[in-house]
Write an enzyme that holds these catalytic residues in place. Sequence first.
Site, PDB file in Angstrom:
ATOM      1  N   GLY A   1       9.425   1.820  -0.092  1.00 18.77           N
ATOM      2  CA  GLY A   1       8.573   2.740  -0.851  1.00 18.77           C
ATOM      3  C   GLY A   1       7.388   3.228  -0.040  1.00 18.77           C
ATOM      4  O   GLY A   1       7.185   2.853   1.111  1.00 18.77           O
TER       5      GLY A   1
ATOM      6  N   ALA B   1       5.453  -3.053 -10.346  1.00 25.63           N
ATOM      7  CA  ALA B   1       4.051  -2.949 -10.753  1.00 25.63           C
ATOM      8  C   ALA B   1       3.998  -2.018 -11.957  1.00 25.63           C
ATOM      9  O   ALA B   1       4.214  -0.806 -11.823  1.00 25.63           O
ATOM     10  CB  ALA B   1       3.188  -2.410  -9.611  1.00 25.63           C
TER      11      ALA B   1
ATOM     12  N   CYS C   1       3.354   6.923  -4.723  1.00 28.19           N
ATOM     13  CA  CYS C   1       4.751   6.803  -4.291  1.00 28.19           C
ATOM     14  C   CYS C   1       5.204   8.026  -3.488  1.00 28.19           C
ATOM     15  O   CYS C   1       6.393   8.310  -3.388  1.00 28.19           O
ATOM     16  CB  CYS C   1       5.674   6.559  -5.478  1.00 28.19           C
ATOM     17  SG  CYS C   1       5.253   5.077  -6.416  1.00 28.19           S
TER      18      CYS C   1
END
Length: 235
Positions: free
Chosen positions: A98, A183, A199
Amino acid sequence: MSKNFPIFNSVMECHEKIVFEEWGLIPYAEAYRRQRELFDLRVSAKRNGEDTPCDVWVFCEHSPVITMGQHGNRRNLLYSAETLKARAIDFFLTDRGGDVTFHGPGQCVCYPLLDLERRRMGLRRYVELLEEVVIRTLSGYGIVAGRLPGASGVWIEPGTAQERKICAVGIRSSRYVTMHGIALNVNTDLSGFSLINPCGFADKGVTSLSRELGRPLDMEGFKMHLRQHVLSLFS
């Protein structure tokens, strides 16, 4: 559990082949150190042909920090280290997949340390199940959430102009042992996300469960519901 596989605190819930640990509010760097110890011991056991212990699911919250994955783009960090320091926000380069994300109090962070080979499960299926745990948990609060093609995590109103991310997913694996995880914004102060392209997306929003419901939630009660769906999908 063998003495060679540490337990980091006494707040724990045990089920067959699954252990839940609660680390509370903890700096990211310390949580990472603990995770790596649990992860490295499991990888070493597999390398030596030994059995790995039961799965451990760690729950915690972090003091404010921005983390960037190993293939993250620095351009998605919109402010300097000095600005972050002035706002008492740490920055941490980490080894998960990520891009860049924000962690802070009120966010439910979960780090599963699993042996996927023992479960005969591939990484793609594993990520799908992590997302499904979150989707089912949110459904219990009346929130309809789903997946967005081409993007990991869990989204509300995906595929619309109002799509917004409520849960990030980023993992690492070696020899099919996992670390890092999810998360999920529960009562999170979302202003930290304004410091980044969350992100790696500059054109998508973020949200929290408390924002969607218009009220704060009891975190311990929320974690209880999340654990129930973990047991349903991973037992």
